[in-house]
Enzyme design. Sequence first.
Site, PDB file in Angstrom:
ATOM      1  N   LYS A  85      15.724  24.899   5.169  1.00 49.60           N
ATOM      2  CA  LYS A  85      16.610  26.063   5.201  1.00 49.60           C
ATOM      3  C   LYS A  85      17.118  26.222   6.620  1.00 49.60           C
ATOM      4  O   LYS A  85      16.414  25.923   7.590  1.00 49.60           O
ATOM      5  CB  LYS A  85      15.859  27.332   4.783  1.00 49.60           C
ATOM      6  CG  LYS A  85      16.767  28.426   4.242  1.00 49.60           C
ATOM      7  CD  LYS A  85      17.164  28.141   2.803  1.00 49.60           C
ATOM      8  CE  LYS A  85      17.879  29.326   2.186  1.00 49.60           C
ATOM      9  NZ  LYS A  85      18.083  29.155   0.736  1.00 49.60           N
ATOM     10  N   VAL A 124      24.742  42.873  -9.829  1.00 50.45           N
ATOM     11  CA  VAL A 124      25.608  42.147 -10.766  1.00 50.45           C
ATOM     12  C   VAL A 124      26.774  41.497 -10.011  1.00 50.45           C
ATOM     13  O   VAL A 124      27.923  41.590 -10.386  1.00 50.45           O
ATOM     14  CB  VAL A 124      26.115  43.076 -11.897  1.00 50.45           C
ATOM     15  CG1 VAL A 124      24.998  43.374 -12.864  1.00 50.45           C
ATOM     16  CG2 VAL A 124      26.697  44.383 -11.354  1.00 50.45           C
ATOM     17  N   GLY A 125      26.402  40.826  -8.929  1.00 52.90           N
ATOM     18  CA  GLY A 125      27.389  40.105  -8.138  1.00 52.90           C
ATOM     19  C   GLY A 125      27.589  38.694  -8.641  1.00 52.90           C
ATOM     20  O   GLY A 125      27.762  38.464  -9.844  1.00 52.90           O
TER      21      GLY A 125
END
Length: 360
Positions: A88, A189-190
């Site tokens: 990452k 709710v993207g």
Amino acid sequence: MTDVTDGVLHTLFHSDQGGHEQVVICQDRATGLKAVIALHSTALGPALGGTRFYPYASEADAVADALNLSRGMSYKNALAGLDHGGGKAVIIGAPEKIKSEELLLAYGRFVASLGGRYVTACDVGTYVADMDVVARECRWTTGRSPENGGAGDSSVLTAFGVFQGMRASAQHLWGDPTLRGRKVGVAGVGKVGHHLVEHLLADGAEVVITDVREESLRRITDAHPEVTVAADTDALIRTEGLDVYAPCALGGALDDDTVPVLTAKVVCGAANNQLAHPGVEKDLADRSVLYAPDYVVNAGGVIQVADELHGFDFDRCKAKAARIFDTTLEIFARAKADGIPPAAAADRLAEQRMAEAHAR
């Protein structure tokens, strides 16, 4: 800076959260780039994980995030059946203020300097267009646009994978792999959450949603007036008759305050690092709440970006993401057999695969 360095070294060499193979600190003064690239494991193959662009409160926070997220990617990639280890990267700063083409190109050069040990992709604060820029300096870049040989937005398969994990949870708990007639609460709710809502509605679920962005809520309620909106996450998790809670926003959604008031019998969502601290998984189990480990069910996106490296094929990716159903059931079965929470069972399976790779 000494305290920061000492903390990083202690984490790397002495703590249970360490064990990373390599951590690279990157700086390009001309563009303002300050980044950390953490490679947790390359036992299964080149480390794969996204680039997070975020205004961390301190450099120490940025390093800690890179270490935690890269470790999580090792486990996620292992259980997704990918020939990739975990890595990452984090870029420090507010993307809306400092992100530029020159900065992304400089970042691409740093990733390229690792010679393929790390493959980068999108994460919070970075997008497909950004990966197109990074790829101009680094061929070990995925999550690019279709116009530039990539697979585009990975949120579609991320949501599909979460839905498979939810179906497996229903199979394990209620004996039927469907959400038909179940009440499901989705927090966030993207990019991913709105796709998940579509799957749930198509399956016959009753859906309750919440989001801090009014436009995200309207996008769903305009298309589906039958969807109910909760005032906030606190109200959502207390909803009467809730069967499933799906955290799809930021991490740390399950903590000492939320777990005692959860009405849902299942937690299965797209957010990373949902457990705020060790021990929360036991608290869930003690309340008979079935937890589908986040890094297992949200692996559809990483399956997609990994496939891009071999010439992207959506149907092949979707078939791989569909296996999240079987993996989730396997984890539940092992948890029951070993008398441990599903999160611990998932860790054991991932660690087993990585250990077997090391032994070869």
